[in-house]
Scaffold this motif. Structure first.
Motif, PDB file in Angstrom:
ATOM      1  N   PRO A 193     -40.587  21.123  12.958  1.00 34.80           N
ATOM      2  CA  PRO A 193     -41.092  20.289  11.507  1.00 34.80           C
ATOM      3  C   PRO A 193     -39.840  20.865  10.273  1.00 34.80           C
ATOM      4  O   PRO A 193     -39.481  21.881   9.955  1.00 34.80           O
ATOM      5  CB  PRO A 193     -42.164  20.637  11.147  1.00 34.80           C
ATOM      6  N   ARG A 194     -39.654  19.541   9.567  1.00 31.27           N
ATOM      7  CA  ARG A 194     -38.957  19.311   8.517  1.00 31.27           C
ATOM      8  C   ARG A 194     -39.668  18.803   7.352  1.00 31.27           C
ATOM      9  O   ARG A 194     -40.231  17.606   6.514  1.00 31.27           O
ATOM     10  CB  ARG A 194     -37.388  19.135   8.160  1.00 31.27           C
ATOM     11  N   ASN A 195     -39.848  19.846   5.658  1.00 31.63           N
ATOM     12  CA  ASN A 195     -40.314  19.806   4.643  1.00 31.63           C
ATOM     13  C   ASN A 195     -39.015  19.305   3.372  1.00 31.63           C
ATOM     14  O   ASN A 195     -39.649  18.717   2.627  1.00 31.63           O
ATOM     15  CB  ASN A 195     -41.359  20.781   3.986  1.00 31.63           C
ATOM     16  N   GLY A 228     -30.269  23.364   6.391  1.00 29.73           N
ATOM     17  CA  GLY A 228     -29.461  23.806   7.363  1.00 29.73           C
ATOM     18  C   GLY A 228     -28.922  22.403   8.263  1.00 29.73           C
ATOM     19  O   GLY A 228     -28.225  21.997   7.743  1.00 29.73           O
ATOM     20  N   SER A 229     -28.985  21.992  10.039  1.00 33.91           N
ATOM     21  CA  SER A 229     -28.414  21.382  10.216  1.00 33.91           C
ATOM     22  C   SER A 229     -29.105  19.661   9.972  1.00 33.91           C
ATOM     23  O   SER A 229     -27.932  18.763  10.196  1.00 33.91           O
ATOM     24  CB  SER A 229     -28.778  21.271  12.139  1.00 33.91           C
ATOM     25  N   LEU A 230     -29.379  19.327   9.259  1.00 34.61           N
ATOM     26  CA  LEU A 230     -30.108  18.267   8.877  1.00 34.61           C
ATOM     27  C   LEU A 230     -29.110  17.903   7.151  1.00 34.61           C
ATOM     28  O   LEU A 230     -28.815  17.135   7.468  1.00 34.61           O
ATOM     29  CB  LEU A 230     -31.747  18.008   8.752  1.00 34.61           C
ATOM     30  N   VAL A 239     -39.656  25.757   3.892  1.00 34.87           N
ATOM     31  CA  VAL A 239     -38.968  24.434   4.296  1.00 34.87           C
ATOM     32  C   VAL A 239     -38.152  24.087   5.876  1.00 34.87           C
ATOM     33  O   VAL A 239     -38.433  22.780   5.822  1.00 34.87           O
ATOM     34  CB  VAL A 239     -37.321  24.983   3.733  1.00 34.87           C
ATOM     35  N   ASP A 240     -38.321  24.617   6.241  1.00 27.15           N
ATOM     36  CA  ASP A 240     -38.737  24.419   8.112  1.00 27.15           C
ATOM     37  C   ASP A 240     -38.364  25.701   9.182  1.00 27.15           C
ATOM     38  O   ASP A 240     -38.569  26.477   8.697  1.00 27.15           O
ATOM     39  CB  ASP A 240     -37.035  23.112   8.262  1.00 27.15           C
ATOM     40  N   PHE A 241     -38.754  24.832  10.475  1.00 27.50           N
ATOM     41  CA  PHE A 241     -39.119  25.787  11.307  1.00 27.50           C
ATOM     42  C   PHE A 241     -39.152  25.054  12.442  1.00 27.50           C
ATOM     43  O   PHE A 241     -39.631  24.057  12.606  1.00 27.50           O
ATOM     44  CB  PHE A 241     -40.501  26.743  10.712  1.00 27.50           C
TER      45      PHE A 241
HETATM   46  P1  TMP Z   1     -31.477  23.908  11.853  1.00 26.95           P
HETATM   47  O1  TMP Z   1     -30.946  23.341  10.795  1.00 26.95           O
HETATM   48  O2  TMP Z   1     -30.223  25.290  12.313  1.00 26.95           O
HETATM   49  O3  TMP Z   1     -31.574  23.241  12.683  1.00 26.95           O
HETATM   50  O4  TMP Z   1     -32.297  25.543  11.906  1.00 26.95           O
HETATM   51  C1  TMP Z   1     -34.038  24.437  11.972  1.00 26.95           C
HETATM   52  C2  TMP Z   1     -35.234  25.294  12.081  1.00 26.95           C
HETATM   53  O5  TMP Z   1     -35.085  26.008  13.284  1.00 26.95           O
HETATM   54  C3  TMP Z   1     -34.824  26.255  10.865  1.00 26.95           C
HETATM   55  O6  TMP Z   1     -35.618  26.552  10.250  1.00 26.95           O
HETATM   56  C4  TMP Z   1     -34.158  27.691  12.077  1.00 26.95           C
HETATM   57  C5  TMP Z   1     -34.758  27.787  13.185  1.00 26.95           C
HETATM   58  N1  TMP Z   1     -34.157  27.915  14.163  1.00 26.95           N
HETATM   59  C6  TMP Z   1     -34.401  28.785  14.986  1.00 26.95           C
HETATM   60  O7  TMP Z   1     -35.730  29.119  15.155  1.00 26.95           O
HETATM   61  N2  TMP Z   1     -33.830  29.054  16.299  1.00 26.95           N
HETATM   62  C7  TMP Z   1     -32.392  28.432  16.438  1.00 26.95           C
HETATM   63  O8  TMP Z   1     -31.516  28.425  17.454  1.00 26.95           O
HETATM   64  C8  TMP Z   1     -31.660  27.499  15.158  1.00 26.95           C
HETATM   65  C9  TMP Z   1     -30.784  27.032  15.912  1.00 26.95           C
HETATM   66  C10 TMP Z   1     -32.901  27.371  14.867  1.00 26.95           C
END
Ligand code: TMP
Length: 237
Positions: free
Chosen positions: A93-95, A99-101, A174-176
């Motif tokens: 979920p993202r608020n 990061g990758s978004l 932020v996200d999780f």
């Molecule tokens: P991201 O922006 O890298 O896609 O990550 C999104 C969320 O997921 C961020 O809160 C961190 C979490 N995350 C993990 O718990 N394990 C992982 O391997 C990765 C890449 C992200």
């Protein structure tokens, strides 16, 4: 509860069997990895923070009717859990954009995501956890369409429960990342909810208080984990 053999060792946790086939013990390590384990390190005290924070949040979610694998805290680093058959999907979920978004969309970090969205990633180390769609979930048989509907709805509900709870502690969610699993024909929330798996920003300063400090070499990594612990666990929440 008797601890038996190691069933599985991951990057941040070890899972042990117990004398009850339906229960396992999650042991939280201080080991930290990033970028599919290309970067490795240690965050002192992290295991204790992640175990206690997860316990506090699982308890709060359970009170609100979310089925979780949490059964109890055994020690500073050990949690007793229902044994799950893990669904191989990382549910995010993202608020707020981060990061990758941010990388994938070109949107700047910090932009609000309204309404919140849920992204799916294929939990596969050899493939580096690629993003997938509902159709890939169906094609790969990772979950049934009915299970996926439930998982996405539950992820948004968990987000709606955690956001205000964390905000009261001065933390912006932020996200999780969430993981779900099956046991006895039912789905449960599994894994952990910690600064390893959440992006948490200080509500006043927007300072990062999560694993991004390790991923991006921002320094004061241990201090950030301890600050989250102090706010969520130390205060009796
Ligand atoms: P991201 O922006 O890298 O896609 O990550 C999104 C969320 O997921 C961020 O809160 C961190 C979490 N995350 C993990 O718990 N394990 C992982 O391997 C990765 C890449 C992200």
């Amino acid at each position: 509860m008797e601890k038996r053999q190691k069933i599985y060792e991951g990057k941040a946790k070890i899972v042990y069997s117990t004398d009850d086939p339906g229960k396992v013990i999650q042991y939280f390590k201080d080991d930290a990895t990033a970028f599919n384990a290309l970067k490795r390190g240690t965050i002192l005290g992290k295991g204790v923070v992640n175990n206690k924070m997860s316990a506090v949040l699982f308890e709060r979610l359970a009170k609100a009717g979310v089925p979780t694998h949490y059964l109890g805290t055994l020690s500073e680093r050990e949690m007793l859990c229902r044994r799950l058959d893990i669904v191989k999907i990382e549910v995010i979920p993202r608020n707020i954009v981060a990061g990758s978004l941010a990388k994938r969309t070109g949107l700047e970090e910090g932009v609000a995501v309204k309404p919140p969205i849920v992204e799916l990633f294929y939990k596969s180390d050899p493939l580096g956890d690629p993003m997938i769609t509902d159709e890939h979930v169906r094609m790969l048989k990772l979950a049934t369409p009915k299970e996926l509907v439930w998982i996405k709805r539950m992820a948004l509900r968990i987000n709606a429960l955690l956001r205000p709870l964390l905000k009261r502690k001065g933390l912006i969610l932020v996200d999780f990342k969430l993981e779900f699993g099956r046991a006895g024909g039912k789905l449960y929330l599994g894994d952990e909810i910690s600064p390893d798996t959440c992006r948490l920003w200080d509500a006043d300063t927007l300072e990062k208080l999560d694993k991004d400090r390790f991923r991006r070499d921002l320094g004061r990594v241990e201090e950030a984990y301890q600050e989250v612990y102090r706010r969520l666990v130390g205060s009796g929440s």
